[in-house]
Design an enzyme around this catalytic site. Structure first.
Site, PDB file in Angstrom:
ATOM      1  N   ILE A  72       8.597 -16.392 -10.475  1.00  0.00           N
ATOM      2  CA  ILE A  72       7.334 -16.031 -11.139  1.00  0.00           C
ATOM      3  C   ILE A  72       7.456 -14.750 -11.955  1.00  0.00           C
ATOM      4  CG2 ILE A  72       5.865 -17.249  -9.488  1.00  0.00           C
ATOM      5  CD1 ILE A  72       5.200 -14.484  -8.262  1.00  0.00           C
ATOM      6  N   ASN A 106      20.259 -11.667  -2.231  1.00  0.00           N
ATOM      7  CA  ASN A 106      20.055 -10.344  -1.646  1.00  0.00           C
ATOM      8  C   ASN A 106      19.842 -10.528  -0.143  1.00  0.00           C
ATOM      9  OD1 ASN A 106      20.011  -9.010  -4.202  1.00  0.00           O
ATOM     10  ND2 ASN A 106      17.948  -9.756  -4.493  1.00  0.00           N
ATOM     11  N   GLU A 117      13.764  -8.964  -0.385  1.00  0.00           N
ATOM     12  CA  GLU A 117      12.329  -8.679  -0.310  1.00  0.00           C
ATOM     13  C   GLU A 117      11.516  -9.771   0.367  1.00  0.00           C
ATOM     14  OE1 GLU A 117      11.201  -7.804  -4.332  1.00  0.00           O
ATOM     15  OE2 GLU A 117      12.117  -5.820  -4.253  1.00  0.00           O
ATOM     16  N   VAL A 118      12.058 -10.982   0.446  1.00  0.00           N
ATOM     17  CA  VAL A 118      11.361 -12.083   1.111  1.00  0.00           C
ATOM     18  C   VAL A 118      12.234 -12.523   2.283  1.00  0.00           C
ATOM     19  CG1 VAL A 118      10.435 -14.419   0.871  1.00  0.00           C
ATOM     20  CG2 VAL A 118      10.273 -12.814  -1.046  1.00  0.00           C
ATOM     21  N   HIS A 162      17.261 -17.157  -0.028  1.00  0.00           N
ATOM     22  CA  HIS A 162      17.089 -17.700  -1.368  1.00  0.00           C
ATOM     23  C   HIS A 162      18.218 -17.218  -2.263  1.00  0.00           C
ATOM     24  CE1 HIS A 162      14.848 -13.893  -1.233  1.00  0.00           C
ATOM     25  NE2 HIS A 162      15.005 -13.789  -2.548  1.00  0.00           N
ATOM     26  N   HIS A 190      19.185 -16.673  -6.280  1.00  0.00           N
ATOM     27  CA  HIS A 190      18.717 -16.576  -7.658  1.00  0.00           C
ATOM     28  C   HIS A 190      19.811 -17.146  -8.555  1.00  0.00           C
ATOM     29  CE1 HIS A 190      15.536 -13.441  -6.885  1.00  0.00           C
ATOM     30  NE2 HIS A 190      16.304 -13.222  -5.834  1.00  0.00           N
TER      31      HIS A 190
END
Length: 125
Positions: A40, A97, A105-106, A110, A112
């Protein structure tokens, strides 16, 4: 704010909500065990996130606890998304990350996928 990837999975995180259909995403591809969607807040012309659908906080968590089917599915979807979005010919970057020092951060694993332009050095100094 970076998270501690050694903590238990928090099923209230944004990616868990996306997997459950509680929050929308702009889907790129989906398999039985994985989901790919546009970030997003894209940092490159191509910026796609690929996540496993299972409750995995980090790569360490995923590699230790996921089934072979989940690992194969996730790995293949990352490659397919890169190919399908024209990244392979020009080159692209994959980034995961992990934990506080990695800038995660989440609290859901995940990857990217960045592409569509020169991406510069691997790490900023």
């Amino acid at each position: 704010m970076p998270i501690d990837a050694t903590q238990p999975y928090d099923d209230s995180n944004i990616f868990a909500k996306i997997v459950r259909g509680e929050l929308p995403c702009t889907k790129v591809d989906e398999t039985e065990h994985s989901l790919a969607f546009h970030d997003i807040n894209p940092l490159a012309p191509i910026h796609i996130l690929v996540i496993p659908k299972g409750p995995y906080v980090s790569w360490d968590d995923f590699s230790a606890k996921a089934t072979e089917a989940e690992i194969v599915d996730f790995t293949r979807l990352v490659g397919k998304v890169a190919r399908d979005n024209g990244c392979v010919e020009q080159g692209y970057r994959m980034l995961a990350n992990i934990g506080k020092r990695g800038g995660q951060e989440v609290p859901h694993l995940h990857v990217h996928i960045f592409g569509g332009q020169p991406l510069g050095p691997m790490l900023a100094r």
